[in-house]
Design an enzyme around this catalytic site. Structure first.
Site, PDB file in Angstrom:
ATOM      1  N   HIS A  23       0.854  -1.197   0.000  1.00 56.38           N
ATOM      2  CA  HIS A  23       0.000   0.000   0.000  1.00 56.38           C
ATOM      3  C   HIS A  23       0.882   1.236   0.000  1.00 56.38           C
ATOM      4  CE1 HIS A  23      -3.768  -2.161   1.858  1.00 56.38           C
ATOM      5  NE2 HIS A  23      -3.706  -2.285   0.549  1.00 56.38           N
ATOM      6  N   HIS A  79     -11.248 -10.533  -5.411  1.00 56.12           N
ATOM      7  CA  HIS A  79     -11.013  -9.153  -4.943  1.00 56.12           C
ATOM      8  C   HIS A  79     -10.109  -8.502  -5.973  1.00 56.12           C
ATOM      9  CE1 HIS A  79      -9.661  -5.828  -2.526  1.00 56.12           C
ATOM     10  NE2 HIS A  79      -8.523  -6.376  -2.120  1.00 56.12           N
ATOM     11  N   GLU A  81      -8.215  -5.436  -5.926  1.00 58.19           N
ATOM     12  CA  GLU A  81      -7.102  -4.536  -5.673  1.00 58.19           C
ATOM     13  C   GLU A  81      -5.937  -4.980  -6.565  1.00 58.19           C
ATOM     14  OE1 GLU A  81      -6.316  -4.127  -1.487  1.00 58.19           O
ATOM     15  OE2 GLU A  81      -5.067  -2.346  -1.779  1.00 58.19           O
ATOM     16  N   ASP A  83      -2.937  -5.775  -6.359  1.00 59.40           N
ATOM     17  CA  ASP A  83      -2.021  -6.882  -6.047  1.00 59.40           C
ATOM     18  C   ASP A  83      -2.602  -8.225  -6.480  1.00 59.40           C
ATOM     19  OD1 ASP A  83      -3.822  -6.179  -3.948  1.00 59.40           O
ATOM     20  OD2 ASP A  83      -2.750  -7.481  -2.554  1.00 59.40           O
ATOM     21  N   HIS A 145     -11.414  -6.687   2.692  1.00 64.08           N
ATOM     22  CA  HIS A 145     -11.459  -5.364   3.249  1.00 64.08           C
ATOM     23  C   HIS A 145     -11.891  -4.294   2.263  1.00 64.08           C
ATOM     24  CE1 HIS A 145      -7.468  -3.847   1.542  1.00 64.08           C
ATOM     25  NE2 HIS A 145      -7.641  -5.040   1.021  1.00 64.08           N
ATOM     26  N   ASP A 164      -7.869 -11.881   0.714  1.00 63.05           N
ATOM     27  CA  ASP A 164      -7.087 -11.231   1.776  1.00 63.05           C
ATOM     28  C   ASP A 164      -7.395 -11.808   3.164  1.00 63.05           C
ATOM     29  OD1 ASP A 164      -5.647  -9.497   0.162  1.00 63.05           O
ATOM     30  OD2 ASP A 164      -7.135  -7.908   0.280  1.00 63.05           O
ATOM     31  N   TYR A 192      -1.133  -8.345   9.930  1.00 64.02           N
ATOM     32  CA  TYR A 192      -1.991  -8.184   8.753  1.00 64.02           C
ATOM     33  C   TYR A 192      -3.409  -7.816   9.188  1.00 64.02           C
ATOM     34  CZ  TYR A 192      -3.842  -9.394   4.125  1.00 64.02           C
ATOM     35  OH  TYR A 192      -4.441  -9.356   2.885  1.00 64.02           O
ATOM     36  N   HIS A 225      -2.480 -14.142   0.266  1.00 62.37           N
ATOM     37  CA  HIS A 225      -1.134 -13.775   0.708  1.00 62.37           C
ATOM     38  C   HIS A 225      -0.666 -14.789   1.750  1.00 62.37           C
ATOM     39  CE1 HIS A 225      -1.412  -9.794  -1.138  1.00 62.37           C
ATOM     40  NE2 HIS A 225      -2.555  -9.598  -0.518  1.00 62.37           N
TER      41      HIS A 225
END
Ligand code: FEO
Length: 397
Positions: A23, A79, A81, A83, A145, A164, A192, A225
């Site tokens: 981030h 998700h 995002e 990454d 999230h 996540d 995390y 992750h």
């Protein structure tokens, strides 16, 4: 290199040993991370998630070694995002018509980020996708999230692909939780949670209870992750239920900025006072200017109380605690106490301002704070010890 998880499921992600911040600079990742993607091969083939954009060509190239890309029937985006979605552009250069299964929010986010009119298939909780002997079931998990987040459950192999959720920024060649140093991996899972998921704890609690209520048999949890929860996957689910419930240990964390050591001396004397009254309480002192901010926040999360110190500088407080206060505000810690302290030369506004910020961030204030002019002498240090004793007694009351 791809790694076989079951006869049908293969890990096709990327281990990022180099990653030290995530981030942008918001989150330190001392132990690297991984972007986990999974290939599910049944009569139909599904790819679940991709990797971060800097690794997009490597990802596609390695995926080709594992499978003819045209044999992929579906891409599941739990998700979006960057990454996890960053390699989609490169992948879809090869298979532009492949259906992308995601939530409605997921489609909006992908369109917003990549400005591409891909073959989106919107799914909602309870929707299923039959692959042959196995079926994928989608479970929306908004704000775990991001608003687009969903989990995917695979029957037959009984795997929850949680993206996540239940992840750790933890690079390891070992794919499974029982093959790594348990303590350091659990620390990364906690860090995390604190730094990414804690603001959404009420949603975490509801979603975990909802999934437990579905009665799914879960043999493995595959996050996006870190390592796969293969041995006792329920252990991380139980941890999430604890962490999401205003978690705290018997700990007080003292965090301070200091210019000429006076505020440090105050903090150390306060720690002595707490320890005198409550020797079983873990007291940690952390210099905001020297310690990693996300490690500090993880200790705050563990604590019953945060004591925040700063000298007064330019009619305010120090840069280190200022940055932390903004992160503390955003992380929405629950049911924690706090107090402020600090030295000053002439104007002395810092303690009052810190107290106000902590109260605004939702902390229950233990007192009006302790401020001392110039360098504390023996009598002043005794006053700091008394202050620490009073705090320990208030916490134990
Ligand atoms: Fe790992 Fe929210 O991306």
């Amino acid at each position: 290199m791809a790694k076989r998880i079951t006869d049908r499921v293969t890990w096709v992600g990327k281990i990022d040993w180099e990653l030290k911040h995530f981030h942008g600079e918001e989150l330190s990742t001392h132990r690297g991370s991984s972007y986990n993607a999974y290939l599910v091969r049944d009569e139909k083939v599904a790819l679940i998630d991709t990797v971060w954009r800097p690794y997009d060509r490597e990802f596609v190239s390695r995926l080709k070694e594992e499978i003819d890309l045209h044999a992929i029937d579906y891409v599941i985006m739990n998700h979006n995002e960057v990454d996890h979605s960053g390699a989609l552009v490169e992948l879809l250069r090869e298979i532009p018509d492949v259906p992308i299964y995601c939530t409605a929010k997921g489609e909006a986010i992908l369109r917003g980020q990549y400005h591409a009119d891909w073959n989106f298939v919107r799914v909602r909780t309870g929707d299923t996708l039959c692959l042959g002997a196995t079926t994928l079931t989608f479970i929306e998990a908004p704000m775990l999230h991001w608003p687009d987040t969903m989990f995917t459950y695979m029957s037959g192999d009984n795997i929850l692909f949680s993206n996540d959720g239940f992840g750790q920024h933890y690079a390891s060649e070992s794919l499974y939780n029982d093959c790594v140093d348990h303590e350091e991996m659990m620390y990364e899972a906690l860090k995390y949670y604190v730094n990414i998921l804690n603001p959404f704890s009420p949603m975490v609690m509801r979603k975990v209870k909802e999934i437990l209520g579905m009665g799914l048999k879960i043999d493995m949890i595959c996050p996006s992750h870190g390592v796969v929860w293969k041995e006792h996957p329920e252990q991380i689910v139980e941890k999430y239920l604890q962490w999401a419930d205003a978690y705290q240990e018997n700990q007080v964390t003292i965090v301070y900025d200091t210019m000429w050591q006076s505020t440090r001396l105050m903090g150390e004397a306060i720690a002595e006072g707490i320890h005198e009254v409550s020797p079983t309480t873990t007291v940690k002192l952390m210099n905001a200017g020297k310690e990693d901010k996300n490690d500090i926040l993880t200790e705050v999360f563990r604590s019953r109380a945060l004591l925040l110190g700063s000298p007064t500088i330019n009619n305010g407080y120090g840069y280190g605690v200022a940055g932390l206060l903004e992160m503390i505000r955003g992380l929405k810690f629950k049911k924690k106490h706090a107090a402020a302290f600090g030295s000053y030369g002439w104007s002395g506004e810092a303690v009052k301002q810190l107290s106000e910020r902590l109260e605004q961030a939702g902390f229950a204030m233990l007192n009006e704070g302790l401020r001392m002019a110039w360098v504390p002498d023996d009598a002043s240090l005794q006053q700091c010890r008394d202050y620490g004793r009073n705090i320990a007694q208030a916490l134990n009351a």
